[in-house]
Design a protein around this motif. Structure first.
Motif, mmCIF file in Angstrom:
data_model
loop_
_atom_site.group_PDB
_atom_site.id
_atom_site.type_symbol
_atom_site.label_atom_id
_atom_site.label_comp_id
_atom_site.label_asym_id
_atom_site.label_seq_id
_atom_site.Cartn_x
_atom_site.Cartn_y
_atom_site.Cartn_z
ATOM 1 N N PHE A 76 17.696 -34.431 -1.718
ATOM 2 C CA PHE A 76 16.701 -34.632 -0.840
ATOM 3 C C PHE A 76 15.710 -33.219 -1.220
ATOM 4 N N MET A 84 5.970 -32.403 -3.898
ATOM 5 C CA MET A 84 4.956 -31.127 -3.661
ATOM 6 C C MET A 84 4.545 -30.724 -4.984
ATOM 7 N N LEU A 113 17.980 -36.098 4.279
ATOM 8 C CA LEU A 113 18.081 -34.943 5.163
ATOM 9 C C LEU A 113 19.057 -35.158 6.579
ATOM 10 N N MET A 140 17.443 -23.905 5.869
ATOM 11 C CA MET A 140 16.241 -23.097 6.166
ATOM 12 C C MET A 140 16.024 -21.929 4.987
ATOM 13 N N TYR A 143 14.188 -23.801 2.232
ATOM 14 C CA TYR A 143 12.941 -24.239 2.451
ATOM 15 C C TYR A 143 12.046 -22.942 2.185
ATOM 16 N N GLN A 147 9.113 -22.473 -0.469
ATOM 17 C CA GLN A 147 7.661 -21.835 0.120
ATOM 18 C C GLN A 147 7.101 -20.654 -0.683
ATOM 19 N N MET A 150 6.082 -21.756 -4.185
ATOM 20 C CA MET A 150 4.730 -22.113 -4.327
ATOM 21 C C MET A 150 3.496 -21.057 -4.192
ATOM 22 N N ALA B 103 1.689 -30.238 0.077
ATOM 23 C CA ALA B 103 3.053 -29.709 0.155
ATOM 24 C C ALA B 103 3.489 -28.759 1.280
ATOM 25 N N THR B 104 2.526 -28.237 1.784
ATOM 26 C CA THR B 104 2.829 -27.154 2.862
ATOM 27 C C THR B 104 3.537 -28.045 4.212
ATOM 28 N N ILE B 106 4.557 -31.233 4.167
ATOM 29 C CA ILE B 106 5.866 -31.778 3.727
ATOM 30 C C ILE B 106 7.167 -30.731 4.245
ATOM 31 N N LEU B 107 6.832 -29.550 3.360
ATOM 32 C CA LEU B 107 8.060 -28.565 3.699
ATOM 33 C C LEU B 107 8.035 -28.027 5.110
ATOM 34 N N ASP B 110 9.969 -30.699 6.923
ATOM 35 C CA ASP B 110 11.366 -30.652 6.555
ATOM 36 C C ASP B 110 11.988 -29.377 7.534
ATOM 37 N N ALA B 111 11.280 -28.379 7.651
ATOM 38 C CA ALA B 111 11.843 -27.143 8.276
ATOM 39 C C ALA B 111 11.979 -27.558 9.718
#
Lengths: 321, 321
Positions: A76, A84, A113, A140, A143, A147, A150, B103-104, B106-107, B110-111
């Motif tokens: 996932f 992304m 997920l 968490m 992720y 983050q 990026m 991208a932000t 999506i992430l 997910d969180a």
């Protein structure tokens, strides 16, 4: 019980291939199945089951659902990361958002997920609360790692400590999680589960350090991927952050010069060697590998299990591809 | 206990505002907080807590974490749906992928999904296995609903049954889930939880049918959104699928004619009225509302609770905005 990646990985593969998906919208699950047909070593479920077998003496198949949950989560993250990062190819095949589209990639990833949580619960009975706590914390952190990764792209002042924290979160904690889930399912004491978590974490760091090393110093004929990719895209790797700390002017000169690709790779690699970073990176990877092995000292387990975990950690830091 | 959406919704709002997020990558959670500042009635957590209070006599705050988990999940689906649908505005404000980037979005989504699972577990103790089973099943259904919704966009032969199944999955099952989670947390028997699930499901269908009706027949001065949006984008709504079944040639003529927006809305609305669909849609919404109320017959609860659930169901089918 055969302690080998191939054997344990194939147990996970067979389980994943046998999963039944909801049937109302089959289009949702085609990309999910696809992600499992594109290869992958099943390292995480194999480690999870190896830890379980080593501590309980029982068959690894007993916890194949929990082990595969980690792989489902891992796939996932790869699927969503590819969206992304706008990556078009993974393991030589088109990524899901290229083969289908971005919307399908997002939604199928979401389903993966939730499937991972379901697989974690399947047959876990009264251990589920503990498993769930480890898994949720890890999710968490992964992720957060993505983050940070990026955010680092647009920063030139990433320190080596920040880089290590980022890769620990993005890649190593999930390997630690896989190991400690295996220990928890075996009914191991908290301190034993913690030692296996530490093993997985350090294993992951050794693996990632070696990845960084191979991307710059690997043998093109063996490594498979092109050498120098990290240098070309100015990726904030361990080598790059260390070089920036030691010789900031030279690093930014090479980055800023708009050199042809081969010249840029050559210039940066020469700088890394001049700074002794080829050796230092290699040594750091081996040190993490040793720390992984040391974490399991004092844990009672069959000899062949200890050998398996030891060899795997050494290989992580010394492999050529 | 005050049975009102405002009161119960504000309990959820206060809880959500008090959540502590992991701190290593704060940028990951800014979009999460943002989704909760853009409004929303908190219908799902309010229903969840109302069911709990009605069945247990205890304070709704006792299960605010589970109730808010449903809202976290709901906001996660809105966030990711907005990326998939390329929606730029929600509740008058820029969507997350517009304000930040894809991208932000999506992430962070997910969180939110992982956070929702954590909130569901928080304090649920031995009820968690049941809650988890309901929640997981629902999550997968919601994804299936979104998948079908996307697939319907490129199909002209969507039947009214398919449409009803899609909106049940995409929107109603989560309301049913919210209600049954409240019942489960109150320790209700399975058949009682099932009745509340049915209430939520039918409530959701009434709400959605009224949404379809309002989008075409609503009062522009009251409804807020522009009237006719569904017609303009050829959305496969209840009205559209019913009209296609009854008068396929006329529907495709209006769609194919490349009329100016106002003319297209006028032509399709006239057709709907000619086919009696304005009345039929209104009646279907009321019928679902009545089925929702009927589902709770025979369930013992305080009078003010029954009145609350009854009024809410009637309002779902008859509201003007």
């Amino acid at each position: 019980m055969e302690y080998s990646l191939d054997h344990l990985g194939s147990i996970a593969d067979r389980h994943i291939a046998s999963l039944h998906y909801p049937t109302l919208a089959p289009g949702l699950f085609e990309p999910v199945k696809y992600t499992f047909t594109t290869g992958g070593k099943r390292l995480r479920p194999a480690l999870c089951m190896a830890v379980y077998a080593a501590l309980s003496g029982k068959a690894p198949e007993e916890i194949v659902s929990q082990a595969s949950a980690v792989e489902m989560f891992h796939n996932f993250t790869l699927l969503h990361d590819d969206v992304m990062d706008r990556a078009e190819v993974r393991r030589g095949l088109p990524t899901v958002h290229v083969k289908w589209n971005t919307a399908t990639a997002i939604l199928s990833g979401d389903a993966m997920l939730s499937l991972a949580y379901e697989m974690l619960a399947d047959g876990a009975a009264d251990r589920f609360a503990r498993l769930f706590a480890i898994f949720s914390k890890t999710a968490m952190e992964v992720y957060e790692g993505q983050q940070l990764d990026m955010e680092f792209e647009s920063r030139d002042d990433v320190s080596v400590d920040e880089y290590m924290q980022m890769i620990a979160l993005k890649t190593s904690v999930l390997i630690g999680c896989a190991c400690s889930l295996g220990a928890e399912m075996a009914g191991a004491a908290t301190d034993i589960a913690a030692k296996f978590y530490e093993y997985g974490l350090k294993f992951g760091l050794a693996f990632q350090m070696r990845d960084d090393w191979l991307d710059t110093f690997g043998d093109p004929a063996v490594f498979g991927k092109g050498i120098g990719g990290d240098i070309l895209c100015d990726k904030k790797t361990w080598l790059r952050t260390m070089a920036t700390a030691a010789a900031p002017a030279e690093v930014s000169a090479i980055s800023g010069e708009k050199l042809a690709p081969a010249a840029k790779i050559e210039a940066m690699t020469t700088l890394y060697r001049k700074l002794g970073l080829d050796k230092a990176c290699d040594e750091a990877a081996r040190a993490y590998s040793n720390e992984a092995i040391a974490a399991l000292e004092g844990v009672t387990m069959p000899d062949e299990a200890r050998e398996f975990f030891g060899n795997l950690a050494i290989k992580a830091a010394t492999r050529d591809k």
